[in-house]
Design an enzyme around this catalytic site. Structure first.
Site, short mmCIF file in Angstrom:
data_model
loop_
_atom_site.label_atom_id
_atom_site.label_comp_id
_atom_site.label_asym_id
_atom_site.label_seq_id
_atom_site.Cartn_x
_atom_site.Cartn_y
_atom_site.Cartn_z
N SER A 188 11.67 11.09 -9.08
CA SER A 188 11.85 10.55 -7.74
C SER A 188 12.79 9.35 -7.84
O SER A 188 12.95 8.81 -8.95
CB SER A 188 10.49 10.09 -7.21
OG SER A 188 10.63 9.21 -6.12
N TYR A 201 2.39 5.57 -8.48
CA TYR A 201 3.34 6.67 -8.26
C TYR A 201 4.64 6.40 -9.02
O TYR A 201 5.14 7.28 -9.73
CB TYR A 201 3.62 6.82 -6.76
CG TYR A 201 4.58 7.94 -6.43
CD1 TYR A 201 4.14 9.26 -6.40
CD2 TYR A 201 5.91 7.68 -6.14
CE1 TYR A 201 5.02 10.30 -6.10
CE2 TYR A 201 6.80 8.71 -5.85
CZ TYR A 201 6.35 10.02 -5.82
OH TYR A 201 7.22 11.04 -5.52
#
Ligand code: NAG
Length: 314
Positions: A188, A201
Site C-alpha cells: 500500500s 496497518y
C-alpha cells in the site's frame, strides 16, 4: 623470501583483475540502464493465457476485479475468499462473461496455516499447479494507536502479513521445482510512508515489502541468477473499495480515490511487465523516493499542505 619482481607481478596481476571487474561492472550497469530505458519506451507484456492464477480476497474490491481481468486475458482463475457467497458470485460473473474460461471458488481463512495447506492441496488436485499467486486479501482498521485492541493488532498481522507466508510456503516449492511462476503482493502507499490512525496497518504493509524484497533476493542469489520466478509488489493509493471508510483528501481533483477496476488493470500490467515494485498511481512511488531525501521539517510542511489521510473509524 620470494624475489621482489615476483611480488610485484602478483600484485599487478591482482590489480588488473580488480580493474577488469570494475570495468565489467560499469559496463553492465550502463547496459541495464539502457535496457530499462528501452523497455520503458517499448514495454513488453508477457501472456497469461493458460496460466493458473490464484487470488486471495476475490469476494469484492481489487481481488474481484483482478479475477475478472485475468479471466479476460485467458488465464484459469482460482478464487479464494472467506465469504463463499460473494466468492461464488465473482466466479459466476466470470463464467457468464467468458464462457471458455475455467474459474473456481474456494473458501479459505488465509490466517489459518493448516487451512491454507489443505485448500492448497485441493487446488493442486482439482485444478493443477498454480503459476501466478496474488496475495491480495487484507484488512484496514483505522484507529489511533492506543485505541487498537490487542486482538485487532494480531488479526491485522495474521491476514496482512502471516497469510502471505503461509501462501508462499504452500505454493512457492512447486514454482521453484518448475522454475516458473510469479508472486504478486498487495502492499500500500501506507507501506511507503507511515500514516496516522493506521499504525498497525502501515507496519503490516511495510512488512509485505520487506518480505517480497528479501525473498526475491534470496532466490536470485541462491540460484546464481537462474531463478525465473518473478516478484511484484503493488502499493495502491486509497482505493474506493470500502476498506478505507473515511478518506480525507484536500485536493480530491488532483488525488482522486482510485477505482478497484483501474487498480486491478494496473496490477495486471505491472505483473505482465515483470515490475518489481509499483504504486497505483505510479507517481506516489516516484514522489516518495525523491521526497524522502528532503530535510524532515520540509517534508512535514509538504505533508501538512497536502493534508490527506484517513480518519479513525467510529
Ligand atoms: C479465521 O482464523 C482466525 C485465526 O484462527 C480466527 O481468529 C478467525 O475467527 C477466523 N475467521 C473466521 C471468520 O472464521
Amino acid at each position: 623470501m620470494r624475489p621482489i619482481y615476483q611480488v610485484v607481478m602478483v600484485k599487478a596481476y591482482d590489480g588488473a583483475l580488480v580493474l577488469t571487474d570494475v570495468l565489467l561492472l560499469i559496463f553492465k550497469i550502463v547496459y541495464y540502464i539502457c535496457e530499462s530505458v528501452f523497455s520503458f519506451l517499448i514495454p513488453r507484456e508477457k501472456s497469461v493465457a493458460g496460466e493458473i492464477v490464484l487470488i486471495t480476497g476475490t469476494g469484492h474490491g481489487i481481488g474481484k476485479e483482478l479475477a475478472l481481468r485475468y479471466a479476460s486475458l485467458g488465464a484459469t482463475v482460482v478464487c479464494w475468499d472467506l465469504n463463499q457467497e460473494s466468492n461464488e458470485e465473482t466466479v459466476n460473473e466470470i463464467k457468464n462473461k467468458h464462457r471458455t474460461i475455467a474459474a473456481y471458488a474456494y473458501q479459505c481463512n488465509v490466517s489459518k496455516r493448516e487451512e491454507v495447506f489443505s485448500v492448497a492441496e485441493k487446488v493442486k488436485k482439482e485444478v493443477g499447479d498454480v503459476t501466478i499467486l496474488v496475495n491480495n486479501a487484507g484488512i484496514m482498521p483505522c484507529h489511533a494507536f492506543l485505541d487498537h485492541t490487542t486482538d485487532e493488532i494480531i488479526r491485522i498481522f495474521d491476514i496482512n502479513v502471516l497469510a502471505h507466508f503461509w501462501m508462499l510456503q504452500a505454493f512457492l516449492p512447486n514454482m521453484i521445482k518448475r522454475n516458473h511462476g510469479h508472486v504478486v503482493a498487495l502492499s500500500s502507499v501506507a507501506g511507503l510512508r507511515g500514516l496516522p490512525n493506521l499504525v498497525p496497518y502501515c507496519a503490516s504493509k511495510f512488512a509485505v515489502r520487506g518480505l517480497m524484497e528479501s525473498i526475491s533476493e534470496e532466490l536470485r542469489i541462491s540460484t546464481k541468477g537462474r531463478s525465473l520466478i518473478k516478484f511484484t509488489t503493488i502499493c495502491p493509493y486509497m482505493v474506493d473499495t470500502g476498506l478505507c471508510k473515511k478518506p480525507k483528501i484536500r485536493f480530491p481533483e488532483a488525488m482522486p480515490l482510485v477505482t478497484p477496476w483501474e487498480t486491478a488493470s494496473q496490477i495486471v500490467m505491472a505483473q505482465r511487465r515483470d515490475y518489481r515494485e509499483r504504486s497505483v498511481p505510479q507517481l506516489w512511488l516516484t514522489l516518495n523516493t525523491m521526497l524522502r531525501n528532503l530535510p524532515d521539517n520540509a517534508l512535514c510542511c509538504l505533508i501538512d499542505f497536502l493534508d490527506s489521510g484517513v480518519e479513525a473509524d467510529s
